[in-house]
Design a protein around this motif. Structure first.
Motif, short mmCIF file in Angstrom:
data_model
loop_
_atom_site.label_atom_id
_atom_site.label_comp_id
_atom_site.label_asym_id
_atom_site.label_seq_id
_atom_site.Cartn_x
_atom_site.Cartn_y
_atom_site.Cartn_z
N ARG A 5 2.19 92.33 27.57
CA ARG A 5 3.45 91.66 27.22
C ARG A 5 4.61 92.35 27.93
O ARG A 5 4.60 93.56 28.11
CB ARG A 5 3.69 91.73 25.71
CG ARG A 5 2.56 91.20 24.86
CD ARG A 5 2.43 89.71 24.99
NE ARG A 5 1.38 89.24 24.10
CZ ARG A 5 1.22 88.00 23.75
NH1 ARG A 5 2.03 87.08 24.21
NH2 ARG A 5 0.26 87.65 22.95
N ASP A 7 8.44 93.81 28.46
CA ASP A 7 9.32 94.57 27.58
C ASP A 7 10.30 93.65 26.87
O ASP A 7 10.64 93.86 25.71
CB ASP A 7 10.06 95.66 28.37
CG ASP A 7 10.64 96.71 27.46
OD1 ASP A 7 9.93 97.15 26.53
OD2 ASP A 7 11.81 97.09 27.66
N ARG A 10 8.56 92.18 23.92
CA ARG A 10 8.46 93.19 22.86
C ARG A 10 9.79 93.33 22.12
O ARG A 10 9.82 93.41 20.90
CB ARG A 10 8.04 94.53 23.44
CG ARG A 10 6.64 94.55 23.95
CD ARG A 10 6.29 95.93 24.47
NE ARG A 10 5.08 95.82 25.28
CZ ARG A 10 4.88 96.45 26.40
NH1 ARG A 10 5.79 97.26 26.89
NH2 ARG A 10 3.75 96.28 27.07
N GLN A 11 10.88 93.40 22.88
CA GLN A 11 12.20 93.55 22.27
C GLN A 11 12.54 92.34 21.40
O GLN A 11 13.07 92.49 20.30
CB GLN A 11 13.27 93.74 23.34
CG GLN A 11 13.18 95.09 24.02
CD GLN A 11 14.16 95.22 25.18
OE1 GLN A 11 14.88 94.28 25.51
NE2 GLN A 11 14.20 96.40 25.78
N THR A 37 0.03 96.23 16.58
CA THR A 37 0.80 96.16 17.82
C THR A 37 2.28 95.96 17.51
O THR A 37 3.14 96.66 18.05
CB THR A 37 0.28 95.01 18.70
OG1 THR A 37 -1.09 95.24 19.00
CG2 THR A 37 1.08 94.89 19.98
N LEU A 38 2.58 95.01 16.64
CA LEU A 38 3.97 94.75 16.27
C LEU A 38 4.60 96.00 15.64
O LEU A 38 5.73 96.36 15.96
CB LEU A 38 4.07 93.57 15.31
CG LEU A 38 5.48 93.19 14.85
CD1 LEU A 38 6.35 92.80 16.05
CD2 LEU A 38 5.42 92.06 13.84
N TRP A 41 5.50 98.48 18.30
CA TRP A 41 6.70 98.06 19.03
C TRP A 41 7.95 98.36 18.21
O TRP A 41 8.96 98.82 18.73
CB TRP A 41 6.64 96.58 19.36
CG TRP A 41 5.58 96.19 20.35
CD1 TRP A 41 4.83 97.02 21.13
CD2 TRP A 41 5.16 94.87 20.65
NE1 TRP A 41 3.96 96.28 21.89
CE2 TRP A 41 4.14 94.96 21.62
CE3 TRP A 41 5.53 93.62 20.19
CZ2 TRP A 41 3.50 93.84 22.15
CZ3 TRP A 41 4.89 92.49 20.70
CH2 TRP A 41 3.89 92.62 21.68
N HIS A 45 10.95 100.84 19.38
CA HIS A 45 12.27 100.27 19.67
C HIS A 45 13.29 100.46 18.55
O HIS A 45 14.42 100.02 18.65
CB HIS A 45 12.16 98.77 19.97
CG HIS A 45 11.53 98.48 21.29
ND1 HIS A 45 10.17 98.32 21.43
CD2 HIS A 45 12.05 98.33 22.52
CE1 HIS A 45 9.90 98.08 22.70
NE2 HIS A 45 11.03 98.08 23.38
#
Length: 91
Positions: A5, A7, A10-11, A37-38, A41, A45
């Protein structure tokens, strides 16, 4: 191996997870990614400017209002059920 994925994706996923009012499970399912995974992230972030302080404040206010609304609906249902149908002699 899983799909790589961007960036930006992801953001966006982090922003949606933190501000949408949806559960992380719902966001993960909607985006087609795993919960772990979430969560990774979000952890990666969390201290960045992906979500502005204003957005976080609005999301928190939305959560508070949703809880308050749910409580009011429950109270209304209890009130409706308490009054219920009246017996024929009370009419």
């Amino acid at each position: 191996m899983g799909l790589k994925r961007t960036d930006e994706f992801r953001q966006d996923a982090v922003r949606i997870a933190l501000t949408s009012g949806l559960t992380r499970k719902q966001v993960a399912d909607d985006l087609g990614v795993g919960m772990s995974t979430l969560n990774k992230w979000i952890t990666a972030h969390r201290d960045t400017n992906v979500v502005s302080k204003e957005d976080i404040g609005l999301a928190q206010e939305n959560d508070r209002l949703r809880r308050e609304n749910r409580i009011f609906k429950e109270e209304r249902e209890v009130s409706k059920n308490r009054s219920g149908p009246q017996p024929a002699c009370a009419r």
